[in-house]
Motif scaffolding. Structure first.
Motif: not given
Lengths: 304, 334
Positions: B147-148, B151, B154
């Motif tokens: 997830g990190a 992110l 992104v």
């Protein structure tokens, strides 16, 4: 996020409607009748002018004014005049062209200007063998007259072009003789509502109009090239005595009261005295055959 | 033929149908006869006989070939990144590689304002793509969880998009509308010259990914385990990331920044051919190619004669799918 970016890029495209160089298109000496070097430096061989597509409103008006309206098969969305031309199929926006939309009307000649884009679409049309002639966007009356001559040569209508050019020149000079309000600082503020407010400056078609009406282009005087999204401070610094807006913006703001709400407008001399003029953008921003009429309206309104 | 073979035959037929539909859709009506004469005449090097033949040869063919190539690279790059980083959320767009290539392409437009310099565009897009693709590994090693990591990617993508827009504002180039292709994705400007310049990068990129298939399968066990069985992880990662960068650079030169194809294509193909990369990589290429041609068909059909940027279409469809992937992971419905 992407929608925001879309808005940003569309704004950028609108902003880019500024001027560019001054070098007008020149005729190639080798084959005077059919070879034409456009403002983009590309040589086009034009042998058939029976099916013309114009990619800007002023180009449409000029082709009609040269008596060749019957040859126009399609126009771009900025065409608002003459009435017959507005009945023609629209190929989209000349500033954001689709090659196939243009080619679907089987043109023998496509006439655009240096604001026609993207260049990729122009390249695609040329790749199919259809000539695309790019003319300069005039930012002075001299360039306007040169453009009329270029169009005359391109369409094989040199004599009507020379007549049209002389008539426009005479009309413009007659209007200029009526000027009684020299030295007013005039700003053209392009607005369509609260979200779009661009201040026009040098290199825009509004610049020669304002100067011909005896005014000082407040935007150009403040150092603005082309058009920029206006900030309140820039507007106040430009200190216009008169602000001109497109009619559509005037209506979107419900008149002068609403326009005064644009940050900075109320603090300008024009805002304090309520000197705000509105003209349809299809008239005021089309530097075409009707330019003397536009000038007439502006000079008359400034005198009031 | 194994079951996955039948599935792939089905997918290939579907892609063929979309390609044929796309070849015959547009403002200019082209009949099969005109298309055939255009093809035969093109091979023979003769002039096109009609507008329809000229449009088919000069606009439709390079456009659809470009869409197939760009889509294939994106699909395969997505599958490879997902394998390398062991997360289904990896995609060249989400990790910033596409935006980097878009920045490179926009830079090329700024430095060569006149004329269509497809070669410079392809080169700068690939260079920027490779640089950021290699950089994603640094983010992956620092990030604690997928997830990190995504992110971080992104954030990088948005930063690069921001710099591209700054470049657009500063440049004041007569080619501004060209930038829109690179920022939002669009196949409307494709000519043979663009395809010609992008083809080597697309082929080299996909070749680098294909030769890494077996190593990516072993990497599914984790980097430590893969190292233990003799897979040179840093080298494999470098080959994959250079392949992704070069390939995505070519796809951006062809079609601009297009998101989510790299996410959707492997997601659609994995259930059909399984997780093994030697099948998944080519299958994702076929799926991605079909998806981009279909998205392009939608992009130029719904608002004609104005074309919607194709990247907007893929985002409109792909965005919700990413949400679905995230929700399924979180809720544990898998």
């Amino acid at each position: 996020m992407r929608l925001l970016l879309a808005a940003a890029v569309l704004t950028v495209i609108a902003v880019s409607c500024g001027g560019s160089g001054d070098a007008g298109p020149t005729e190639s000496p080798s084959d005077a009748d059919s070879t034409f070097v456009g403002a983009d430096g590309i040589e086009s061989v034009v042998t058939d002018t029976s099916r013309v597509i114009t990619l800007s409103g002023d180009l449409t008006e000029f082709v009609y004014a040269l008596g060749r309206g019957a040859s126009v098969v399609a126009v771009d969305v900025t065409t608002v005049h003459p009435a017959e031309a507005t009945e023609l199929p629209v190929v989209g926006v000349g500033r954001f062209l689709s090659a196939e939309a243009v080619l679907s009307h089987e043109p023998s000649l496509v006439i655009g200007d240096t604001q026609t884009a993207p260049l990729e679409a122009i390249a695609q049309i040329r790749a199919t063998g259809v000539p695309v002639v790019i003319l300069e966007v005039p930012t002075s009356f001299a360039a306007l007259y040169a453009k009329i001559d270029d169009l005359g040569r391109l369409l094989g209508e040199a004599e009507p072009a020379s007549d049209l050019r002389d008539r426009i020149r005479t009309d413009v000079e007659r209007e200029q003789a009526r000027v009684t309000t020299a030295g007013l600082r005039i700003a053209y503020l392009y607005t369509r509502g609260p979200d779009v407010n661009l201040l026009f400056g040098a290199g825009m078609v509004t610049n020669p109009l304002i100067e011909a009406a005896g005014g000082v282009d407040a935007g150009a005087d403040a150092g603005i090239e082309g058009s920029v999204p206006v900030t309140a401070e820039a507007l106040v610094a430009a200190a216009p005595d008169v602000i001109i807006v497109p009619s559509v913006g005037f209506e979107a703001f419900d008149g002068i009261e609403g326009l005064l709400a644009i940050p900075g407008v109320a603090q300008t001399p024009a805002g304090r005295s309520g000197s705000i003029l509105a003209y349809p953008e299809g008239d005021f921003l089309t530097f075409g055959p009707r330019v003397a009429e536009t000038l007439h309206a502006l000079i008359t309104d400034l005198a009031d | 033929m194994p079951r996955s073979g039948w599935w792939m035959a089905g997918v290939a037929s579907l892609v063929t149908v979309v390609v044929v539909a796309s070849l015959f859709s547009g403002e200019v009506a082209v009949s099969p006869g005109e298309a055939w004469r255009s093809l035969v005449g093109g091979v023979a090097g003769s002039e096109a006989g009609s507008t329809a033949e000229a449009v088919f040869r000069a606009i439709r063919l390079p456009r659809i070939l470009g869409a197939l190539l760009a889509g294939a690279v994106l699909g395969m790059a997505g599958a490879a990144l997902q394998g390398l980083y062991r997360t289904r959320m990896a995609d060249p767009f989400l990790l910033g590689v596409s935006s980097a290539a878009g920045f490179g392409a926009a830079l090329a437009v700024v430095v060569s304002p006149v004329g269509v310099s497809s070669g410079v565009t392809a080169l700068l897009a690939a260079a920027a793509g490779v640089a950021v693709a290699l950089g994603t590994r640094a983010i992956a090693r620092s990030a604690g969880d997928p997830g990190a990591f995504v992110l971080g990617g992104v954030a990088l993508a948005l930063t690069l998009l921001a710099w591209t827009v700054i470049l657009i504002f500063v440049a004041d180039s007569p080619r501004l509308p060209t930038f829109a292709y690179f920022v939002f994705g669009g196949l409307g400007g494709l000519t043979w010259s663009v395809v010609f310049w992008a083809l080597p990068g697309a082929l080299v990129g996909m070749a680098l990914l294909l030769v890494s298939g077996r190593d990516l399968d072993v990497l599914a066990l984790g980097e430590t385990a893969a190292t233990r069985v003799g897979v040179p992880v840093p080298r494999v990662a470098a080959v994959v990331l250079v392949g992704v960068g070069v390939g995505v650079g070519a796809s951006v030169a062809l079609a601009g920044v297009i998101g989510f194809v790299g996410l959707l294509a492997p997601a659609a193909m994995r259930p059909l051919v399984g997780p093994g990369h030697r099948a998944l990589l080519p299958a994702s290429a076929v799926g991605g190619a079909g998806m981009l041609v279909a998205a392009d068909l939608i992009a130029r059909s719904v608002a004609g004669p104005v074309e919607i940027p194709v990247g907007i279409v893929t985002a409109a469809v792909g965005g919700p799918l990413l949400v679905a992937v995230v929700v399924r992971r979180t809720v544990g419905l898998r």
